[in-house]
Design a protein around this motif. Sequence first.
Motif, short mmCIF file in Angstrom:
data_model
loop_
_atom_site.label_atom_id
_atom_site.label_comp_id
_atom_site.label_asym_id
_atom_site.label_seq_id
_atom_site.Cartn_x
_atom_site.Cartn_y
_atom_site.Cartn_z
N CYS A 140 0.85 -1.37 0.33
CA CYS A 140 0.12 0.06 0.25
C CYS A 140 0.82 1.24 -0.45
CB CYS A 140 -0.95 0.12 0.90
SG CYS A 140 -2.31 1.49 1.22
N LEU A 141 0.88 1.72 -0.95
CA LEU A 141 1.98 3.19 -1.47
C LEU A 141 3.22 3.40 -0.83
CD1 LEU A 141 -1.32 5.75 0.54
CD2 LEU A 141 -1.07 5.07 -2.19
N SER A 142 4.04 2.16 -1.42
CA SER A 142 5.48 2.01 -1.82
C SER A 142 5.86 1.89 -2.28
CB SER A 142 5.66 0.91 -0.35
OG SER A 142 5.65 -0.22 -0.40
N LEU A 143 5.58 0.90 -3.83
CA LEU A 143 6.01 0.46 -4.87
C LEU A 143 6.23 1.55 -5.99
CD1 LEU A 143 5.09 -3.39 -5.74
CD2 LEU A 143 6.67 -2.61 -4.24
N HIS A 144 5.55 2.76 -5.60
CA HIS A 144 6.77 3.54 -6.18
C HIS A 144 7.17 4.22 -6.12
CE1 HIS A 144 3.49 5.72 -3.48
NE2 HIS A 144 4.16 6.53 -3.37
N TRP A 145 8.41 3.84 -5.14
CA TRP A 145 9.38 4.29 -5.23
C TRP A 145 10.21 3.68 -5.49
CZ3 TRP A 145 10.15 9.07 -4.58
CH2 TRP A 145 8.92 10.29 -4.39
N THR A 146 10.47 2.64 -6.28
CA THR A 146 10.92 1.85 -6.03
C THR A 146 11.79 1.97 -7.71
OG1 THR A 146 9.81 -0.06 -7.06
CG2 THR A 146 10.37 -0.47 -4.98
N ASN A 147 13.30 1.54 -7.53
CA ASN A 147 13.64 1.59 -9.51
C ASN A 147 13.75 1.09 -10.38
OD1 ASN A 147 15.65 4.58 -8.92
ND2 ASN A 147 16.27 2.76 -6.90
N ASP A 148 13.12 -0.46 -9.36
CA ASP A 148 12.92 -0.83 -10.32
C ASP A 148 11.11 -2.11 -10.51
OD1 ASP A 148 12.48 -3.31 -12.11
OD2 ASP A 148 14.20 -4.04 -12.13
N LEU A 149 9.98 -1.10 -10.68
CA LEU A 149 9.08 -1.85 -10.05
C LEU A 149 8.82 -3.16 -10.65
CD1 LEU A 149 6.42 -1.33 -8.77
CD2 LEU A 149 5.82 0.23 -10.73
N PRO A 150 8.22 -3.13 -11.88
CA PRO A 150 8.41 -4.68 -12.28
C PRO A 150 9.14 -5.43 -11.90
CG PRO A 150 8.83 -3.25 -14.59
CD PRO A 150 9.51 -2.25 -13.44
N GLY A 151 10.41 -5.58 -11.93
CA GLY A 151 10.88 -6.87 -10.30
C GLY A 151 11.62 -6.69 -9.08
N ALA A 152 10.45 -5.15 -8.22
CA ALA A 152 9.90 -5.58 -7.06
C ALA A 152 8.66 -6.51 -7.24
CB ALA A 152 10.02 -4.77 -7.05
N MET A 153 7.67 -6.44 -8.51
CA MET A 153 6.74 -6.59 -8.32
C MET A 153 6.87 -8.83 -9.07
SD MET A 153 4.19 -4.52 -10.64
CE MET A 153 2.45 -5.17 -10.40
N ILE A 154 7.89 -8.97 -9.24
CA ILE A 154 7.91 -10.40 -10.10
C ILE A 154 8.58 -11.23 -8.90
CG2 ILE A 154 9.95 -11.22 -10.55
CD1 ILE A 154 9.79 -9.84 -13.54
N GLN A 155 9.62 -10.07 -7.62
CA GLN A 155 10.08 -10.87 -6.42
C GLN A 155 8.50 -11.06 -5.61
OE1 GLN A 155 13.81 -9.11 -4.50
NE2 GLN A 155 14.01 -7.86 -6.78
N SER A 156 7.82 -10.40 -5.81
CA SER A 156 6.75 -10.55 -5.09
C SER A 156 5.67 -11.31 -5.43
CB SER A 156 5.59 -9.46 -4.84
OG SER A 156 6.04 -8.48 -4.59
N ARG A 157 5.88 -11.71 -6.96
CA ARG A 157 5.21 -13.11 -7.23
C ARG A 157 5.54 -14.47 -7.39
NH1 ARG A 157 6.76 -16.48 -11.67
NH2 ARG A 157 7.99 -14.62 -12.46
N LEU A 158 7.17 -14.49 -6.98
CA LEU A 158 8.05 -15.21 -6.50
C LEU A 158 8.18 -15.55 -4.79
CD1 LEU A 158 11.14 -14.63 -8.74
CD2 LEU A 158 9.81 -15.99 -8.95
N ALA A 159 7.43 -14.93 -4.27
CA ALA A 159 7.38 -15.14 -2.99
C ALA A 159 5.29 -15.77 -2.37
CB ALA A 159 7.26 -14.11 -1.75
N LEU A 160 5.16 -15.60 -3.28
CA LEU A 160 3.88 -16.16 -3.75
C LEU A 160 3.86 -17.38 -3.25
CD1 LEU A 160 1.98 -13.41 -5.69
CD2 LEU A 160 1.50 -13.72 -2.68
N LYS A 161 2.77 -18.47 -2.52
CA LYS A 161 2.37 -19.34 -3.32
C LYS A 161 1.98 -19.96 -4.54
CE LYS A 161 2.30 -20.68 1.49
NZ LYS A 161 1.33 -21.48 2.91
N PRO A 162 1.75 -20.93 -5.28
CA PRO A 162 0.28 -21.10 -6.44
C PRO A 162 -0.41 -20.47 -6.04
CG PRO A 162 2.32 -22.97 -5.97
CD PRO A 162 1.94 -22.08 -5.16
N ASP A 163 -0.98 -20.01 -6.80
CA ASP A 163 -3.02 -19.51 -6.51
C ASP A 163 -2.80 -18.26 -5.28
OD1 ASP A 163 -5.37 -19.12 -7.55
OD2 ASP A 163 -5.96 -20.79 -5.69
N GLY A 164 -1.86 -17.74 -5.08
CA GLY A 164 -1.65 -16.47 -4.36
C GLY A 164 -2.06 -15.30 -4.38
N LEU A 165 -1.88 -14.54 -3.79
CA LEU A 165 -2.63 -12.84 -3.98
C LEU A 165 -2.01 -12.14 -4.43
CD1 LEU A 165 -5.35 -11.44 -5.53
CD2 LEU A 165 -6.14 -11.07 -2.97
#
Length: 341
Positions: free
Chosen positions: A159-184
Amino acid sequence: MNCSRKLNGTLVSLRSNFTRKTRSYCTGDGYDNVESSKVLIFDRHLKRKQRDRAAWLINRKDSLVNTVADNLLDRLEDVKKTFPTTLCLGGSLEAIRRSLRGRGGIEKLIMMDSSDEMVKLCKDAEKDFASDNIETSFLVGDEEFLPIKENSVDLVLSCLSLHWTNDLPGAMIQSRLALKPDGLFLGAIFGGETLKELRIACTIAHMEREGGVSPRISPLAQVRDAGNLLTRAGFTLPGVDVDEYQVRYNSALELIEHLRAMGETNALVNRVKFLKRDTALATAAVYESMFAAEDGTIPATFQVIYMTGWKEHESQQKAKRRGSATVSFKDIQKEFGGQTS
């Protein structure tokens, strides 16, 4: 800020007043014009210091922050499954914690922020939520280098943090990797229309006083790019919708103080470190002359982009193979074309 908001026909006094405009987008293939950041746009060390300061200035009754957190968590009520283990990334941590109220069936909550002071603040506030029976842990970490094991959490909230990352797609990829299958993944970031009034006033004042423009407000993602961010990060069933909030302040100085309390002040690497007094006064004067209301208050627009994405799982809906339809549009037109609504 001197404002009010209408709720169910009753005028309710609030610290901030929002005029809300909502648009929804169903994202598919997304757009092709988003590139991963390969340069340093933001000074992450400075941003941590700003968030350390914000931990001391934070206003728990900040209507903008609380509304965004609540709207983000509302999306959990549209999902039937539960999310026992949840990771909450930076931004409005404390507001998210207060807004949970049993939503999502969360049993374990990991609260992470790059600011040590913000993490301490959340630790101190945890005693107020003892009745929630949520096992809460705290972690100092950077969204750009997520210290979380793969396939370990059911839900990632940002909530209101990722817009300060230098690599927004990369940060979101890391979030996906942290999730279990069918995670949100549920995220909220400030969009490109945020503080448009201040951008205009700054530009005019800099041109008038200094003969040129220097970066004072950070670049932000556009709505058209958000769907592609989710798709490029590998999320399935991506969805994007947008809210615009208008907050009214008594002066430009009050707006700047609010941004400091949110940890949202300038952190550009190529920023001008000192703002000349004449330029600052000119910015405030231009802002007031161009945008002030009859009651003397000035508006500031905050555009919030909400993003939803799932980690792939075999149980999820999948698009049908191209050409597999059994009914043509011509048949549909023949069947319903003559009917009127």
